[in-house]
Motif scaffolding. Structure first.
Motif, PDB file in Angstrom:
ATOM      1  N   SER A 112      51.227  35.891  36.604  1.00 44.38           N
ATOM      2  CA  SER A 112      51.503  37.289  36.306  1.00 44.38           C
ATOM      3  C   SER A 112      51.015  37.631  34.901  1.00 44.38           C
ATOM      4  CB  SER A 112      53.008  37.564  36.413  1.00 44.38           C
ATOM      5  OG  SER A 112      53.714  36.885  35.373  1.00 44.38           O
ATOM      6  N   MET A 113      50.730  38.921  34.665  1.00 44.37           N
ATOM      7  CA  MET A 113      50.255  39.334  33.348  1.00 44.37           C
ATOM      8  C   MET A 113      51.305  39.131  32.256  1.00 44.37           C
ATOM      9  SD  MET A 113      47.189  39.921  32.804  1.00 44.37           S
ATOM     10  CE  MET A 113      47.502  40.371  31.117  1.00 44.37           C
ATOM     11  N   PRO A 114      52.606  39.404  32.520  1.00 43.37           N
ATOM     12  CA  PRO A 114      53.591  39.116  31.467  1.00 43.37           C
ATOM     13  C   PRO A 114      53.585  37.650  31.058  1.00 43.37           C
ATOM     14  CG  PRO A 114      54.547  40.570  33.098  1.00 43.37           C
ATOM     15  CD  PRO A 114      53.218  40.148  33.642  1.00 43.37           C
ATOM     16  N   ALA A 121      42.083  39.777  37.663  1.00 45.91           N
ATOM     17  CA  ALA A 121      41.951  39.423  39.077  1.00 45.91           C
ATOM     18  C   ALA A 121      41.977  37.911  39.255  1.00 45.91           C
ATOM     19  CB  ALA A 121      40.647  39.995  39.640  1.00 45.91           C
ATOM     20  N   LEU A 122      41.353  37.205  38.328  1.00 48.68           N
ATOM     21  CA  LEU A 122      41.366  35.739  38.401  1.00 48.68           C
ATOM     22  C   LEU A 122      42.778  35.205  38.231  1.00 48.68           C
ATOM     23  CD1 LEU A 122      39.834  33.051  38.494  1.00 48.68           C
ATOM     24  CD2 LEU A 122      39.527  33.238  36.022  1.00 48.68           C
ATOM     25  N   LEU A 123      43.536  35.803  37.322  1.00 47.81           N
ATOM     26  CA  LEU A 123      44.927  35.382  37.129  1.00 47.81           C
ATOM     27  C   LEU A 123      45.751  35.636  38.394  1.00 47.81           C
ATOM     28  CD1 LEU A 123      45.691  36.679  33.504  1.00 47.81           C
ATOM     29  CD2 LEU A 123      45.145  34.351  34.222  1.00 47.81           C
ATOM     30  N   PHE A 163      32.818  40.398  28.256  1.00 48.91           N
ATOM     31  CA  PHE A 163      32.804  41.538  29.170  1.00 48.91           C
ATOM     32  C   PHE A 163      33.253  41.114  30.562  1.00 48.91           C
ATOM     33  CE2 PHE A 163      30.665  44.332  32.224  1.00 48.91           C
ATOM     34  CZ  PHE A 163      31.081  45.578  31.766  1.00 48.91           C
ATOM     35  N   CYS A 164      32.728  39.974  31.033  1.00 46.11           N
ATOM     36  CA  CYS A 164      33.090  39.488  32.365  1.00 46.11           C
ATOM     37  C   CYS A 164      34.575  39.153  32.456  1.00 46.11           C
ATOM     38  CB  CYS A 164      32.249  38.261  32.717  1.00 46.11           C
ATOM     39  SG  CYS A 164      30.509  38.633  33.033  1.00 46.11           S
ATOM     40  N   PHE A 165      35.115  38.505  31.420  1.00 47.02           N
ATOM     41  CA  PHE A 165      36.544  38.193  31.443  1.00 47.02           C
ATOM     42  C   PHE A 165      37.384  39.457  31.309  1.00 47.02           C
ATOM     43  CE2 PHE A 165      35.388  33.755  30.800  1.00 47.02           C
ATOM     44  CZ  PHE A 165      36.371  33.102  31.534  1.00 47.02           C
ATOM     45  N   GLY A 166      36.872  40.463  30.589  1.00 45.07           N
ATOM     46  CA  GLY A 166      37.582  41.725  30.494  1.00 45.07           C
ATOM     47  C   GLY A 166      37.689  42.414  31.838  1.00 45.07           C
TER      48      GLY A 166
END
Length: 206
Positions: free
Chosen positions: A68-70, A60-62, A52-55
């Motif tokens: 980037s998300m891609p 934001a951490l990345l 849940f926390c990583f979700g």
């Protein structure tokens, strides 16, 4: 509905509740039924909190570290593909068994947090999958759907833990191996889709 099924399939395959049950039996060998229920519940709750926390904070951490998300989607797809290969060639079960052996050697009386919750349930693959799924979710409804999928998978894990002895007897070693390989094939296809989605964001795929 299709996205919900895809999310459920991805998370179910990467966590692999069926493959976890023999390890749960090994880690709780000699424990009473009541103690097994407590260990199973504690492990699933701990894994749920972690995922849940990583979700929530994963993207934001990345962004904080400049990823980037891609790019993460491609990296996550590669990680899931490697996990699929391990499942197809039975290396994943051997690695997981190593975690159970480490726990036994350290004389851990309560294996609910380590190694069951981490890294057997909420491992790197599951964490990466949660970040990817929440990134693809649209709005609060989509985010809630991903969280409900995660909780549904962990509920299945909890139920299988409770009936782990019976399930292991029914499937047998051969049955568990067959199911693991089928799930590995599905995960490989889903991993390739994640990679293609990431490449598409960079304009490198149609």
């Amino acid at each position: 509905m299709t996205d919900y099924i895809a999310a459920f399939t991805t998370l179910f395959v990467i966590i692999d509740p069926i493959g976890l049950t023999p390890l749960f039996v090994a880690l709780t060998h000699g424990a009473s039924a009541q103690l097994r229920r407590k260990i199973a519940l504690r492990a699933c709750i701990t894994a749920a909190v972690i995922l849940f926390c990583f979700g929530i904070f994963g993207e934001a951490l990345l962004g904080f570290v400049g990823i980037s998300m891609p790019a993460f989607r491609i990296a996550g797809g590669v990680l899931l593909f490697l996990t699929a290969l391990e499942m197809l060639f039975q290396k994943r079960q051997t690695r997981r068994q190593g975690h159970t052996d480490d726990a036994a050697e350290d004389h851990i009386d309560d294996p609910s947090v380590f190694p069951i919750a981490i890294p057997l349930i909420a491992g790197p693959g599951a964490i990466a999958t949660m970040i990817l799924l929440t990134d693809q979710a649209e709005g609060i409804g989509g985010f809630a759907a991903v969280m409900s999928v995660m909780l549904s998978v962990l509920l299945i894990v909890f139920i299988l833990f409770l009936v782990s002895n019976m399930l292991e007897r029914i499937l047998g070693r051969v049955g568990v191996n067959v199911v693991t390989r089928i799930l590995g094939m599905l995960l490989a296809a889903l991993a390739i889709q994640f990679i293609l989605d990431g490449l598409r964001s960079f304009g490198l795929a149609p």
